[in-house]
Design a protein around this motif. Structure first.
Motif, short mmCIF file in Angstrom:
data_model
loop_
_atom_site.label_atom_id
_atom_site.label_comp_id
_atom_site.label_asym_id
_atom_site.label_seq_id
_atom_site.Cartn_x
_atom_site.Cartn_y
_atom_site.Cartn_z
N MET A 239 -5.47 -5.54 -10.77
CA MET A 239 -6.67 -5.48 -9.95
C MET A 239 -6.48 -6.21 -8.63
O MET A 239 -6.83 -5.71 -7.56
N GLY A 240 -5.90 -7.42 -8.70
CA GLY A 240 -5.70 -8.20 -7.48
C GLY A 240 -4.77 -7.51 -6.49
O GLY A 240 -5.06 -7.46 -5.29
N LEU A 241 -3.66 -6.99 -6.98
CA LEU A 241 -2.71 -6.32 -6.08
C LEU A 241 -3.30 -5.02 -5.53
O LEU A 241 -3.05 -4.67 -4.36
N THR A 242 -4.05 -4.31 -6.35
CA THR A 242 -4.69 -3.08 -5.87
C THR A 242 -5.70 -3.39 -4.77
O THR A 242 -5.75 -2.69 -3.75
N LEU A 243 -6.51 -4.41 -4.97
CA LEU A 243 -7.47 -4.81 -3.94
C LEU A 243 -6.75 -5.25 -2.67
O LEU A 243 -7.22 -4.99 -1.56
N LEU A 244 -5.61 -5.92 -2.82
CA LEU A 244 -4.82 -6.31 -1.65
C LEU A 244 -4.35 -5.08 -0.90
O LEU A 244 -4.41 -5.03 0.34
N GLY A 245 -3.89 -4.08 -1.64
CA GLY A 245 -3.45 -2.85 -0.99
C GLY A 245 -4.59 -2.13 -0.30
O GLY A 245 -4.43 -1.62 0.82
N LEU A 246 -5.76 -2.09 -0.93
CA LEU A 246 -6.93 -1.45 -0.31
C LEU A 246 -7.40 -2.24 0.90
O LEU A 246 -7.85 -1.65 1.90
N GLY A 247 -7.29 -3.57 0.83
CA GLY A 247 -7.78 -4.40 1.92
C GLY A 247 -6.92 -4.38 3.16
O GLY A 247 -7.34 -4.87 4.21
N LEU A 249 -6.15 -1.68 4.73
CA LEU A 249 -6.37 -0.30 5.22
C LEU A 249 -5.41 0.69 4.56
O LEU A 249 -4.91 1.62 5.20
N LEU A 250 -5.14 0.43 3.28
CA LEU A 250 -4.32 1.29 2.42
C LEU A 250 -2.82 1.20 2.71
O LEU A 250 -2.02 1.74 1.93
N VAL A 251 -2.42 0.52 3.79
CA VAL A 251 -0.99 0.42 4.09
C VAL A 251 -0.26 -0.31 2.98
O VAL A 251 0.86 0.05 2.59
N GLY A 252 -0.88 -1.37 2.45
CA GLY A 252 -0.24 -2.12 1.38
C GLY A 252 0.01 -1.31 0.13
O GLY A 252 0.89 -1.65 -0.68
N LEU A 253 -0.76 -0.23 -0.07
CA LEU A 253 -0.57 0.60 -1.26
C LEU A 253 0.81 1.26 -1.27
O LEU A 253 1.31 1.62 -2.34
N ILE A 254 1.41 1.43 -0.10
CA ILE A 254 2.75 2.03 -0.04
C ILE A 254 3.73 1.20 -0.86
O ILE A 254 4.65 1.73 -1.48
N LEU A 260 3.65 -1.59 -9.05
CA LEU A 260 2.90 -1.57 -10.30
C LEU A 260 3.40 -0.46 -11.24
O LEU A 260 3.42 -0.63 -12.46
N GLY A 261 3.79 0.68 -10.67
CA GLY A 261 4.31 1.75 -11.51
C GLY A 261 5.59 1.35 -12.22
O GLY A 261 5.72 1.54 -13.45
N HIS A 262 6.53 0.78 -11.48
CA HIS A 262 7.78 0.34 -12.10
C HIS A 262 7.54 -0.80 -13.08
O HIS A 262 8.13 -0.85 -14.16
#
Length: 287
Positions: A239-247, A249-254, A260-262
């Motif tokens: 949850m924390g890392l996902t929120l970081l990625g969303l925060g 502007l979605l760039v962190g999700l890259i 998280l998948g690996h």
């Protein structure tokens, strides 16, 4: 004796036996941190192919934001569904980690084979083609249920109508002397917990072994019940890392989504001893 034989039904040869589950291991509290470390290593070793997964999913998220930026409930529903089915979307990331673990080649053909192999087992009774589809539908239904429940709660309890993200921030998150946001978060946690428990190792297990959705979900629940504290930490890290990625502007999700998948593959490998279950192999000649 003859009467006894008439009254005692003979067992039906077609009666289903007990559901076979893999052995679940007990892990240490800090094990989720090791999963992240191994996930980071796999992301680096997977290179552009791993990051491409994150880039595609981040681009989908950006498109959702662009289409629904002023429609709060549409945006909330889209992102809830997106995040809930993420374990299914990350299937080929699990396959990359498995290939790295086995010393096999990691290339676009591996990703293609991961997503096409399911259609070649559609006639198998257990663990066949529809496992991936069924599991994705179950998660999508769970996400839909959360959005509807969330909408009902906020519509009934918010002091003003909520139509845009700005309305939600102003009248729910920052509203003085109202506890709608706290109640909303509590309800979200209660609904997210069974979804997490059902999916924490289900998708890697479905990829790796010839099992069906029921086996995978029950094994996932068993892993959580056996290791409640470490997996609660794992859920918080996700949850924390996902929120970081969303925060960002979605760039962190890259970077966050491949990580998280690996890491989820390594969570499966540490939590589950599936050696007694048959491996899932595509037929010879499948691309």
């Amino acid at each position: 004796m003859a009467l006894h034989s008439k009254l005692t039904p003979s067992p039906s040869p077609s009666a289903p036996g007990p559901v076979a589950l893999p052995v679940i291991r007990t892990i240490g509290l800090a094990q989720p941190l090791q999963w992240l470390a191994r996930g980071a290593q796999d992301t680096l070793r997977g290179g552009w192919l791993s990051l491409a997964h994150g880039a595609v999913l981040a681009a989908i998220g950006g498109l959702l934001m662009l289409l629904a930026r002023d429609r709060f409930w549409l945006l909330a529903g889209a992102f809830s569904g997106f995040l809930v089915v993420a374990p299914v979307l990350a299937t080929s990331l699990y396959a990359i980690s498995r290939a790295l673990e086995r010393g096999e080649a990691v290339n676009p053909q591996l990703v293609l084979k991961t997503w096409t192999r399911w259609q070649h087992s559609r006639f198998v009774v257990r663990g066949g083609y529809w496992c991936l589809v069924r599991f994705g539908l179950l998660l999508a239904l769970a996400g839909t249920g959360w959005v509807l429940t969330s909408a009902a709660l906020i519509t009934l309890m918010a002091p003003q109508p909520i139509n845009t993200p700005a309305d939600f921030l102003r009248h729910v998150v920052l509203a003085p002397q109202h506890y709608v946001f706290e109640l909303w978060l509590t309800m979200g946690g209660l609904m997210a917990a069974p979804i997490f428990a059902s999916s924490v190792i289900a998708m890697p297990l479905l990829l790796d072994r010839r099992v069906d959705v029921l086996q995978a979900v029950l094994a996932s629940w068993q892993a959580v019940l056996t290791n409640p504290v470490p997996l609660a930490l794992w859920a918080a890290l996700i949850m924390g890392l996902t929120l970081l990625g969303l925060g960002t502007l979605l760039v962190g999700l890259i970077f966050v989504l491949p990580l998280l998948g690996h890491a989820s593959w390594h969570a499966y490998r540490d939590l589950v001893d599936a050696s007694a279950l048959p491996e899932r192999h595509p037929p010879e000649g499948v691309v």
